[in-house]
Write a protein that holds these residues in place. Structure first.
Motif, short mmCIF file in Angstrom:
data_model
loop_
_atom_site.label_atom_id
_atom_site.label_comp_id
_atom_site.label_asym_id
_atom_site.label_seq_id
_atom_site.Cartn_x
_atom_site.Cartn_y
_atom_site.Cartn_z
N ARG A 106 0.86 -1.19 0.00
CA ARG A 106 0.00 0.00 0.00
C ARG A 106 0.89 1.23 0.00
NH1 ARG A 106 -0.04 2.61 4.89
NH2 ARG A 106 0.52 1.42 6.76
N LEU A 107 0.27 2.37 -0.25
CA LEU A 107 0.98 3.65 -0.20
C LEU A 107 1.36 3.95 1.24
CD1 LEU A 107 1.82 6.16 -1.86
CD2 LEU A 107 -0.44 7.12 -1.32
N VAL A 108 2.64 4.27 1.48
CA VAL A 108 3.12 4.58 2.83
C VAL A 108 3.87 5.91 2.79
CG1 VAL A 108 3.25 2.15 3.52
CG2 VAL A 108 5.26 3.25 2.47
N THR A 109 4.25 6.39 3.95
CA THR A 109 5.04 7.61 4.04
C THR A 109 6.41 7.28 4.61
OG1 THR A 109 4.15 8.09 6.24
CG2 THR A 109 3.03 9.09 4.36
N SER A 110 7.38 8.07 4.27
CA SER A 110 8.74 7.89 4.78
C SER A 110 9.01 8.90 5.88
CB SER A 110 9.75 8.01 3.64
OG SER A 110 9.57 9.21 2.91
#
Length: 300
Positions: A269-273
């Motif tokens: 899934r789309l994640v953040t860093s």
């Protein structure tokens, strides 16, 4: 967006040419295998061509092998020249190869091994191949980072090569943070120049691969013992990369990882860093330093 995106969701890849670094084993093998099965012409860019040939023989489809040693800028240039001669265009470059927690060593060009391999080698390769991607609609550069980009991670501009002191964990964290800073700055430049090529990133969570082979025994032993509980198979770990590389809904500058707790396991899934990975000044400074160290200028 699907919450259970799998290899079955990879669109048809016929007519596309994909280069995957470090594709003779682990995540790279799993990534290349799916792309080839879906119809792509796949190049396994690997240091050991014999291992690469054995890996290619295990895959179905149009698969070839290209020698690439990311610890040598001369090898990177030779590989790029060979790829340019063999392919008039590229659709996909997957910067997957990497080393983790190595003892203090340097590349052939004198760079700290993890930074030189994981970041600088891929930076140079991308710059040397980018003009083969730019004219191609839907082309992408996917760079594989790690949850390690959050662990003791910073870009040590005052000692990038860890000459004053050395931390295996810190050096790995720096290299994986650099992968993300590079991706975000590359996408910013692509957008500014009106290019359609996308730069994306992915991480595999904690996957059961050979990556920890360089780790001290004190690290390897518990990882090996708890692997069935703490890790996921390479085929699952490769899904975030495959999604970043092929999902039509993906946007430039996005980062994909496992959707489970802590991004350790699960469907992509789309994640953040980390917050520092989005720092524009750090992105631009690292880009300039990387150009100086590699001698590679991007056609942007």
């Amino acid at each position: 967006m699907s919450t259970h995106w799998t290899a079955r969701d990879v669109p048809d890849q016929h007519g596309r040419v994909a280069v995957v670094t470090g594709a003779n084993t682990g995540l790279g093998f799993a990534t290349a295998e799916v792309l080839a099965a879906r119809g792509a012409t796949v190049v396994l860019a690997v240091r050991d061509v014999d291992k690469g040939a054995r890996a290619a023989a295990r895959m179905a489809g149009d698969v070839t092998v290209q020698q690439l040693d990311l610890t040598s800028l001369a090898s990177v240039r030779e590989a790029a020249a060979a790829l340019r001669a063999a392919h008039p265009h590229l659709d996909l470059l997957v910067n997957n190869a990497g080393v983790m927690y190595t003892p203090k060593e340097t590349t052939r060009d004198g760079f700290e091994r993890q930074f030189g391999t994981n970041h600088l080698g891929h930076f140079a390769l991308t710059g040397l191949l980018l003009d083969l991607l730019l004219p191609v609609p839907g082309s992408r550069v996917v760079t594989v980072s790690s949850v390690g980009h959050r662990i003791r991670a910073a870009i040590h501009f005052d000692d990038l090569q860890w000459e004053r002191s050395y931390s295996r964990v810190g050096a790995y964290g720096q290299s994986k943070l650099a992968n993300l800073l590079f991706t975000y700055e590359l996408q910013r430049r692509l957008t500014a120049h009106g290019e359609r090529t996308l730069a994306t990133a992915a991480h595999p969570g904690v996957s059961n691969t050979e990556l920890v082979r360089h780790a001290p025994a004190a690290v390897r032993a518990p990882v090996d013992r708890l692997a069935p509980v703490l890790t996921q198979p390479a085929a699952m770990g490769a899904l975030p990369t495959l999604r970043a590389a092929t999902d039509p809904s993906v946007l430039g500058g996005q980062y994909y990882g496992p959707g489970g707790r802590g991004e350790v396991r699960g469907y992509p899934r789309l994640v953040t860093s980390s917050p520092q990975s989005y720092d524009l000044a750090t992105q631009q400074r690292l880009w300039a330093v990387s150009e100086d160290l590699t001698g590679v200028r991007f056609p942007l």
